[in-house]
Enzyme design. Structure first.
Site, PDB file in Angstrom:
ATOM      1  N   LYS A  61     -12.120  -3.694  -3.111  1.00  0.00           N
ATOM      2  CA  LYS A  61     -12.453  -2.272  -3.220  1.00  0.00           C
ATOM      3  C   LYS A  61     -11.340  -1.495  -3.897  1.00  0.00           C
ATOM      4  CE  LYS A  61     -13.269  -2.206   1.453  1.00  0.00           C
ATOM      5  NZ  LYS A  61     -13.046  -2.981   2.349  1.00  0.00           N
ATOM      6  N   LYS A  83       0.822  -1.206   0.000  1.00  0.00           N
ATOM      7  CA  LYS A  83       0.000   0.000   0.000  1.00  0.00           C
ATOM      8  C   LYS A  83       0.858   1.259   0.000  1.00  0.00           C
ATOM      9  CE  LYS A  83      -4.341  -1.729   1.724  1.00  0.00           C
ATOM     10  NZ  LYS A  83      -5.190  -1.938   2.885  1.00  0.00           N
ATOM     11  N   LYS A 103      -8.413 -11.024  -6.643  1.00  0.00           N
ATOM     12  CA  LYS A 103      -9.584 -11.099  -5.766  1.00  0.00           C
ATOM     13  C   LYS A 103     -10.467  -9.872  -5.986  1.00  0.00           C
ATOM     14  CE  LYS A 103      -8.497  -8.710  -1.496  1.00  0.00           C
ATOM     15  NZ  LYS A 103      -8.980  -8.584  -0.145  1.00  0.00           N
TER      16      LYS A 103
END
Ligand code: ADP
Ligand code: TRP
Length: 356
Positions: free
Chosen positions: A226, A119, A223
Site C-alpha cells: 500500500k 517509517k 513487494k
C-alpha cells in the site's frame, strides 16, 4: 483446558490488495475454517495503530468497515464461536497495558526497531508540500505513537495469551520484542504472560504461507505494498476485473522469452506465476508446467489476467453480499467476550506492579 490462541491484526490504513489477501488474510481464514476445533482464532483491526503515521481521519471509520467486509467475503466464518473478530480500540485494556509496559521498555530498544527507522524517516523526509497536504501543518515529526507501536502490538498479543501470531517478515522484530518483554515481566513479577512462539517456530507451524511475498507488478524487486508510490503495480481487492486485467497486461517482465519460475532471474514472470498458482488453488510447479514452452508473454499474461479477473469478480460478488448487521453483531459479541479476557490479564498485571 483452554485452546491455544492464533491471533493476528490487519491495519485499516488503506484498501487491501491481493498481497495482503494471499499473504495474511487467506492463511488465517483457512485456519479459522479448518482448525477452529483445535484453536481459538482472534482476528482484529488494530485501529489505534492506523494513525501512527498520518492518515485522512475522515475515512478511517469507513475503511475499518470495508476491511471487515473483506474478511467476511474472504470466508471468515462469522457464525463460528471459536472465531473472534474485534477492533482494538473497543477493548481499553490494550491501551492500559501499553502504558504499563512502556515503563519496562528501553528507549534504545525501541529506537532500534527497523519499522520506526524506516517509517519515521520516510515521514520526516517528505517534501514540505507533501507534508502540508497530509497534515495541513508546515512541520511534522515522527510521532511517539510510531515509536511506541511495538509496545501496543505486544499488548495486543499478550492480553490474549496468543501462542501463534502469523505476520509478515517486516513484523518479526516486533514479535521478538513481544517475547522479550513477556519474558522480562515474567522474570520480574512471576508468571504473568504466555510467551508467544519464536519466529522460527511460527514458520514451522504455518508452513509455506509465511514467507510469501507478492511483488509489485511494475517493479518486481519490491513487494506489493500500500505504501508504494504508484497504484499501477498493485491489485486492490476492490479493483474492477477490467482494471486488474490492464494492470496484469502491463506488468514488468523481461526479454528472456520463456516462462520459468526463477524469482532471481525472472522476478516479474515468477510473480505472475505465483499469483496464477495461488488463485487457481494449485502449486506453483503446476502453473509453471502449464505455461512451459510459452514464448509470447502477451498470451501468458492474458491467461493470468483471466484468472485474476475471475477471482476478483467472484470475490466482489461475495463482498456485495456481506451483511453489515451480521458483521456488527459478530463484533459486538466478540468485543464483549474479549473485553473480559483482556481485563482479566490486565488485572493480573495491575496487581503484580502494585496498582491493585
Ligand atoms: P502493506 O505493505 O501493504 O502496508 P501491511 O504492512 O499492512 O501491508 O501488511 C499487512 C499484512 O499483509 C502483513 O501480515 C503482511 O505480511 C502481509 N503482506 C503485505 N504485503 C504483502 C505481499 N506483497 N505479499 C504477501 N503478504 C503481504
Ligand atoms: N503491526 C501489524 C502490521 O503492520 C499489525 C498488528 C498490530 C498486529 N498488532 C498486531 C499483527 C498484533 C499481529 C499481532 O501488519
Amino acid at each position: 483446558m483452554s485452546k491455544d490462541v492464533i491471533l493476528t491484526g490487519l491495519r485499516a490504513n488503506n484498501e487491501l490488495h491481493i498481497g495482503n489477501y494471499l499473504g495474511a488474510l487467506l492463511p488465517i481464514v483457512d485456519m479459522a475454517r479448518t482448525k477452529s476445533s483445535e484453536y481459538q482464532i482472534n482476528l482484529f483491526i488494530p485501529d489505534l495503530h492506523s494513525f501512527t503515521t498520518p492518515i485522512d481521519h475522515s475515512k478511517l471509520q469507513e475503511q475499518i468497515m470495508q476491511n471487515l467486509r473483506v474478511f467476511a467475503a474472504a470466508g471468515l466464518p462469522l457464525d463460528n464461536d471459536n472465531v473472534y473478530l474485534y477492533r482494538q480500540s473497543y477493548i481499553p485494556a490494550h491501551s492500559e497495558l501499553t502504558i504499563i509496559l512502556n515503563s519496562f521498555t528501553g528507549f534504545g530498544e525501541m529506537s532500534r526497531m527497523t519499522q520506526f527507522k524506516v517509517k519515521g524517516s520516510k515521514v520526516v523526509a517528505l517534501p514540505v508540500d507533501e507534508l502540508k497536504k497530509i497534515l495541513n501543518k508546515p512541520r511534522f515529526e515522527a510521532s511517539v505513537g510510531l515509536f511506541d507501536y511495538p509496545v501496543l502490538m505486544a499488548a495486543d498479543i499478550l492480553l490474549y495469551k496468543a501462542k501463534y501470531v502469523p505476520v509478515g517478515d517486516d513484523q518479526s522484530q516486533h514479535l521478538e520484542f513481544t517475547r522479550d518483554i513477556a519474558g522480562r515481566m515474567n522474570n520480574k513479577f512471576g508468571d504473568l504472560f504466555t510467551v508467544p512462539k519464536s519466529v522460527k517456530e511460527q514458520h514451522a507451524f504455518f508452513g509455506k504461507d509465511q514467507g510469501l511475498r507478492i511483488k509489485d507488478l511494475q517493479d518486481p524487486s519490491k513487494k506489493m505494498s500500500k505504501s508504494n508510490d504508484s497504484d499501477k503495480g498493485i491489485i486492490f481487492m476492490t479493483d474492477s476485473p477490467e482494471e486488474a486485467k490492464k494492470k496484469i497486461m502491463s506488468a514488468e517482465t523481461d526479454s528472456l522469452a520463456k516462462v520459468t519460475f526463477d524469482p532471481e532471474n525472472q522476478p516479474g514472470i515468477s510473480n505472475l506465476l505465483q499469483i496464477h498458482a495461488l488463485l487457481s488453488n494449485q502449486a506453483v510447479e503446476e502453473s509453471t508446467k502449464q505455461f512451459t514452452g510459452q514464448t509470447k508473454y502477451g498470451e501468458f499474461k492474458a491467461e493470468v489476467a483471466e484468472v485474476v479477473a475471475k477471482f476478483l469478480g467472484e470475490f466482489q460478488d461475495s463482498l456485495s453480499k456481506v451483511d453489515d448487521n451480521t458483521l456488527q453483531s459478530k463484533l459486538e459479541s466478540s468485543e464483549k467476550s474479549m473485553n473480559e479476557v483482556a481485563q482479566n490479564t490486565l488485572a493480573k498485571v495491575q496487581k503484580a506492579v502494585g496498582l491493585r
